[in-house]
Design a protein around this motif. Sequence first.
Motif, short mmCIF file in Angstrom:
data_model
loop_
_atom_site.label_atom_id
_atom_site.label_comp_id
_atom_site.label_asym_id
_atom_site.label_seq_id
_atom_site.Cartn_x
_atom_site.Cartn_y
_atom_site.Cartn_z
N VAL A 63 34.59 36.76 4.72
CA VAL A 63 35.56 37.82 4.99
C VAL A 63 35.41 38.27 6.44
CG1 VAL A 63 36.25 40.18 4.40
CG2 VAL A 63 35.73 38.55 2.59
N ASN A 64 34.15 38.42 6.91
CA ASN A 64 33.93 38.80 8.30
C ASN A 64 34.53 37.77 9.26
OD1 ASN A 64 31.13 39.84 6.85
ND2 ASN A 64 32.06 41.30 8.24
N VAL A 65 34.40 36.50 8.93
CA VAL A 65 34.94 35.44 9.78
C VAL A 65 36.45 35.59 9.91
CG1 VAL A 65 35.34 32.95 9.96
CG2 VAL A 65 33.09 33.80 9.29
N PHE A 66 37.13 35.78 8.78
CA PHE A 66 38.59 35.82 8.80
C PHE A 66 39.17 37.16 9.22
CE2 PHE A 66 37.62 32.42 5.69
CZ PHE A 66 38.08 31.38 6.46
N GLU A 67 38.46 38.24 8.96
CA GLU A 67 39.01 39.56 9.28
C GLU A 67 38.47 40.14 10.58
OE1 GLU A 67 38.63 42.18 5.93
OE2 GLU A 67 40.03 41.00 4.73
N VAL A 68 37.35 39.60 11.09
CA VAL A 68 36.77 40.15 12.31
C VAL A 68 36.64 39.10 13.41
CG1 VAL A 68 34.77 41.33 13.32
CG2 VAL A 68 35.50 41.91 11.00
N PHE A 69 35.85 38.05 13.18
CA PHE A 69 35.54 37.10 14.25
C PHE A 69 36.77 36.37 14.79
CE2 PHE A 69 31.26 36.85 12.02
CZ PHE A 69 30.66 37.74 12.88
N LEU A 70 37.55 35.76 13.91
CA LEU A 70 38.71 35.01 14.40
C LEU A 70 39.77 35.90 15.02
CD1 LEU A 70 38.97 32.18 11.73
CD2 LEU A 70 38.16 32.02 14.09
N PRO A 71 40.10 37.06 14.42
CA PRO A 71 41.05 37.95 15.13
C PRO A 71 40.54 38.38 16.50
CG PRO A 71 40.91 38.57 12.82
CD PRO A 71 39.84 37.54 13.06
N GLN A 72 39.24 38.68 16.61
CA GLN A 72 38.67 39.05 17.91
C GLN A 72 38.77 37.90 18.91
OE1 GLN A 72 37.38 42.12 19.04
NE2 GLN A 72 38.42 42.80 17.20
N LEU A 73 38.54 36.70 18.41
CA LEU A 73 38.65 35.51 19.27
C LEU A 73 40.07 35.36 19.81
CD1 LEU A 73 37.23 32.86 20.29
CD2 LEU A 73 38.22 31.78 18.28
N LEU A 74 41.06 35.60 18.94
CA LEU A 74 42.45 35.47 19.38
C LEU A 74 42.83 36.58 20.35
CD1 LEU A 74 44.26 34.39 16.09
CD2 LEU A 74 43.43 32.96 17.96
N LEU A 75 42.35 37.77 20.11
CA LEU A 75 42.68 38.88 20.99
C LEU A 75 41.95 38.84 22.33
CD1 LEU A 75 42.83 41.93 18.57
CD2 LEU A 75 44.69 41.05 19.98
N TYR A 76 40.71 38.34 22.31
CA TYR A 76 39.88 38.37 23.52
C TYR A 76 39.28 36.99 23.79
CZ TYR A 76 40.27 43.27 22.29
OH TYR A 76 40.77 44.51 21.94
N PRO A 77 40.09 36.04 24.26
CA PRO A 77 39.55 34.72 24.57
C PRO A 77 38.54 34.81 25.71
CG PRO A 77 41.83 34.90 25.30
CD PRO A 77 41.52 36.15 24.56
N ASN A 78 37.53 33.96 25.66
CA ASN A 78 36.49 33.93 26.68
C ASN A 78 36.72 32.71 27.57
OD1 ASN A 78 34.22 33.93 28.25
ND2 ASN A 78 32.77 33.82 26.56
N ALA A 79 37.43 32.92 28.67
CA ALA A 79 37.78 31.82 29.57
C ALA A 79 36.57 31.32 30.36
CB ALA A 79 38.88 32.27 30.53
N SER A 80 35.46 32.06 30.37
CA SER A 80 34.29 31.62 31.13
C SER A 80 33.40 30.66 30.33
CB SER A 80 33.48 32.83 31.60
OG SER A 80 33.00 33.55 30.50
N ASP A 81 33.69 30.44 29.03
CA ASP A 81 32.91 29.51 28.20
C ASP A 81 33.89 28.67 27.37
OD1 ASP A 81 30.80 28.26 26.93
OD2 ASP A 81 30.57 29.85 25.43
N PRO A 82 34.71 27.85 28.04
CA PRO A 82 35.81 27.19 27.33
C PRO A 82 35.44 25.88 26.64
CG PRO A 82 35.97 26.67 29.64
CD PRO A 82 34.79 27.60 29.48
N LEU A 83 36.16 25.59 25.58
CA LEU A 83 36.22 24.25 24.99
C LEU A 83 37.50 23.57 25.45
CD1 LEU A 83 35.01 24.74 21.31
CD2 LEU A 83 33.83 23.58 23.16
N ASN A 84 38.49 24.36 25.83
CA ASN A 84 39.76 23.85 26.36
C ASN A 84 39.87 24.37 27.79
OD1 ASN A 84 42.44 23.48 27.14
ND2 ASN A 84 43.24 23.78 25.08
N GLY A 85 39.41 23.55 28.73
CA GLY A 85 39.39 23.95 30.14
C GLY A 85 40.77 24.24 30.70
#
Length: 147
Positions: A63-85
Amino acid sequence: MWKFGPYHGGVWKLRVELPDAYPYKSPSIGFVNKIYHPNVDEMSGSVCLDVINQTWSPMFDLVNVFEVFLPQLLLYPNASDPLNGEAAALLMRDKTSYEQRVKEYCEKYAKAEDVGGLPEEKSSDEELSEDEYDSGDDDMAAGPVDP
């Protein structure tokens, strides 16, 4: 369906793999259909493990993954540690163009009517439901049975 920034309206199918040490070790998460995001590998759909591992605790659950981690990832991408340069560079260089590309991917790969038809990977220990068994799926190969 997530309602987060330029990803609003997109629908994704996710792959979740639980390690043997779960919940003491974080799950592995991947997008099945394409998403344009600096922290998601465009080809495999894998989510940057550091995003989840840095804050993972055995007290968390999916539940934390789907309701917290992934939404946070979408809202706040980390461009300094990319998998998609490419996505990271575009986000840092021109946020408006980045958001437009995200919306294009959402329209092309993340429509609700398309997600239902994506092929699913089955692990060897998963059982087919009665509906899946009776579906007459032509993707399954059959050959002669050895006695």
